[in-house]
Motif scaffolding. Structure first.
Motif, PDB file in Angstrom:
ATOM      1  N   UNK A  96       0.807  -1.227   0.000  1.00 22.90           N
ATOM      2  CA  UNK A  96       0.000   0.000   0.000  1.00 22.90           C
ATOM      3  C   UNK A  96       0.842   1.279   0.000  1.00 22.90           C
ATOM      4  N   UNK A  97       1.942   1.302   0.734  1.00 25.52           N
ATOM      5  CA  UNK A  97       2.763   2.524   0.771  1.00 25.52           C
ATOM      6  C   UNK A  97       3.436   2.787  -0.570  1.00 25.52           C
ATOM      7  N   UNK A  98       3.842   1.745  -1.274  1.00 22.13           N
ATOM      8  CA  UNK A  98       4.488   1.924  -2.574  1.00 22.13           C
ATOM      9  C   UNK A  98       3.446   2.122  -3.686  1.00 22.13           C
ATOM     10  N   UNK A  99       2.303   1.461  -3.574  1.00 18.23           N
ATOM     11  CA  UNK A  99       1.228   1.604  -4.559  1.00 18.23           C
ATOM     12  C   UNK A  99       0.698   3.049  -4.553  1.00 18.23           C
ATOM     13  N   UNK A 100       0.659   3.632  -3.365  1.00 23.61           N
ATOM     14  CA  UNK A 100       0.357   5.060  -3.194  1.00 23.61           C
ATOM     15  C   UNK A 100      -0.942   5.473  -3.882  1.00 23.61           C
ATOM     16  N   UNK A 101      -2.026   4.755  -3.572  1.00 21.06           N
ATOM     17  CA  UNK A 101      -3.347   5.068  -4.131  1.00 21.06           C
ATOM     18  C   UNK A 101      -3.377   5.090  -5.663  1.00 21.06           C
ATOM     19  N   UNK A 102      -2.579   4.277  -6.281  1.00 25.25           N
ATOM     20  CA  UNK A 102      -2.607   4.166  -7.740  1.00 25.25           C
ATOM     21  C   UNK A 102      -1.654   5.094  -8.467  1.00 25.25           C
ATOM     22  N   UNK A 103      -0.807   5.800  -7.743  1.00 23.30           N
ATOM     23  CA  UNK A 103       0.112   6.754  -8.376  1.00 23.30           C
ATOM     24  C   UNK A 103       1.070   6.080  -9.350  1.00 23.30           C
ATOM     25  N   UNK A 104       1.276   4.761  -9.198  1.00 24.65           N
ATOM     26  CA  UNK A 104       2.249   4.062 -10.036  1.00 24.65           C
ATOM     27  C   UNK A 104       1.611   3.051 -10.980  1.00 24.65           C
ATOM     28  N   UNK A 105       0.289   3.164 -11.168  1.00 26.12           N
ATOM     29  CA  UNK A 105      -0.392   2.255 -12.092  1.00 26.12           C
ATOM     30  C   UNK A 105       0.248   2.315 -13.473  1.00 26.12           C
ATOM     31  N   UNK A 106       0.532   1.146 -13.983  1.00 25.92           N
ATOM     32  CA  UNK A 106       1.059   0.932 -15.329  1.00 25.92           C
ATOM     33  C   UNK A 106       2.492   1.430 -15.511  1.00 25.92           C
ATOM     34  N   UNK A 107       3.173   1.741 -14.421  1.00 24.37           N
ATOM     35  CA  UNK A 107       4.595   2.097 -14.503  1.00 24.37           C
ATOM     36  C   UNK A 107       5.386   0.803 -14.636  1.00 24.37           C
ATOM     37  N   UNK A 108       6.519   0.899 -15.304  1.00 26.38           N
ATOM     38  CA  UNK A 108       7.385  -0.258 -15.511  1.00 26.38           C
ATOM     39  C   UNK A 108       8.389  -0.375 -14.371  1.00 26.38           C
ATOM     40  N   UNK A 109       8.660  -1.610 -13.970  1.00 31.01           N
ATOM     41  CA  UNK A 109       9.678  -1.903 -12.961  1.00 31.01           C
ATOM     42  C   UNK A 109      10.559  -3.026 -13.476  1.00 31.01           C
ATOM     43  N   UNK A 110      11.731  -3.149 -12.879  1.00 33.41           N
ATOM     44  CA  UNK A 110      12.597  -4.292 -13.121  1.00 33.41           C
ATOM     45  C   UNK A 110      12.678  -5.064 -11.811  1.00 33.41           C
ATOM     46  N   UNK A 111      12.501  -6.372 -11.896  1.00 32.68           N
ATOM     47  CA  UNK A 111      12.587  -7.259 -10.737  1.00 32.68           C
ATOM     48  C   UNK A 111      13.818  -8.132 -10.949  1.00 32.68           C
TER      49      UNK A 111
END
Length: 159
Positions: A96-111
Motif C-alpha cells: 500500500x505505501x508503494x502503490x500510493x493510491x494508484x500513483x504508479x499504475x502501469x509504470x514499468x519496474x525491473x525485478x
C-alpha cells in the motif's frame, strides 16, 4: 454520531460484511488466487488510473533500487488499477505505501533475483505486503524461480 438507529444498523451490517469478506478461510477460492503468504487481493478498493499528478513515494525516487525485498506470487486478474490482467502477464502488486493510491499504475519496474532481471508492470496493490515487499504474478515469479519456492528475496526498481 448516528442520526438514527437505521443508519447505525446499516453501518453495523456494512462492517460485518467487510469482516466476513476478510475472514475467508485459507484455501478458499479468490479471484486473484491464494498466494503462498495468504494474501488475497480481492478486498482492495479498486481505483481508476491516477490523474497524472506526481505523488511522493515518501522520499523514494524513481530509479532507486529496493534490495532484500520479499516476493511471493498470486494469480493475476482484476486489479487495483481498474483493468484486468492477462493470466500470462508479467505484473506486480506493490505494498500500500508503494502503490500510493494508484500513483504508479502501469509504470514499468525491473525485478531481479539471483542476477536474473525481468521487466514487469505495476497493476495491483498487495494489502499484506509491507514497504518494498511485492506480490508477483505467477508467470513473473516463475521467470525468476520455481513456483514451489513460494517466497524469494530479491531487488526491484522503477524503470
Amino acid at each position: 454520531m448516528f442520526n438514527s438507529s437505521r443508519s447505525f444498523l446499516l453501518t453495523l451490517l456494512s462492517l460485518t460484511a467487510v469482516a466476513l469478506v476478510g475472514a475467508a478461510p485459507h484455501g478458499a477460492s479468490y479471484s486473484h488466487g491464494q498466494p503462498p503468504n495468504g494474501v488475497a487481493h480481492t478486498h482492495i478498493q479498486r481505483h481508476g488510473v491516477h490523474n497524472g499528478t506526481a505523488l511522493s513515494l515518501g522520499g523514494r525516487a524513481h530509479g532507486k533500487r529496493f534490495d532484500n525485498a520479499r516476493f511471493t506470487f498470486y494469480d493475476a486478474g482484476e486489479n487495483a488499477c481498474g483493468s484486468v490482467d492477462d493470466g500470462n502477464a508479467f505484473v506486480i502488486a506493490l505494498s500500500p505505501s508503494m502503490y500510493n493510491n494508484g500513483a504508479h499504475c502501469y509504470k514499468q519496474v525491473t525485478v531481479e533475483y539471483k542476477g536474473k532481471q525481468v521487466q514487469a508492470t505495476v497493476t495491483d496493490e498487495c494489502p499484506g505486503c509491507n514497504d518494498v515487499q511485492a506480490d508477483l504474478s505467477r508467470p513473473l515469479f516463475a521467470a525468476l524461480a520455481p513456483l514451489d519456492e513460494g517466497e524469494i528475496f530479491g531487488s526491484w526498481w522503477f524503470d
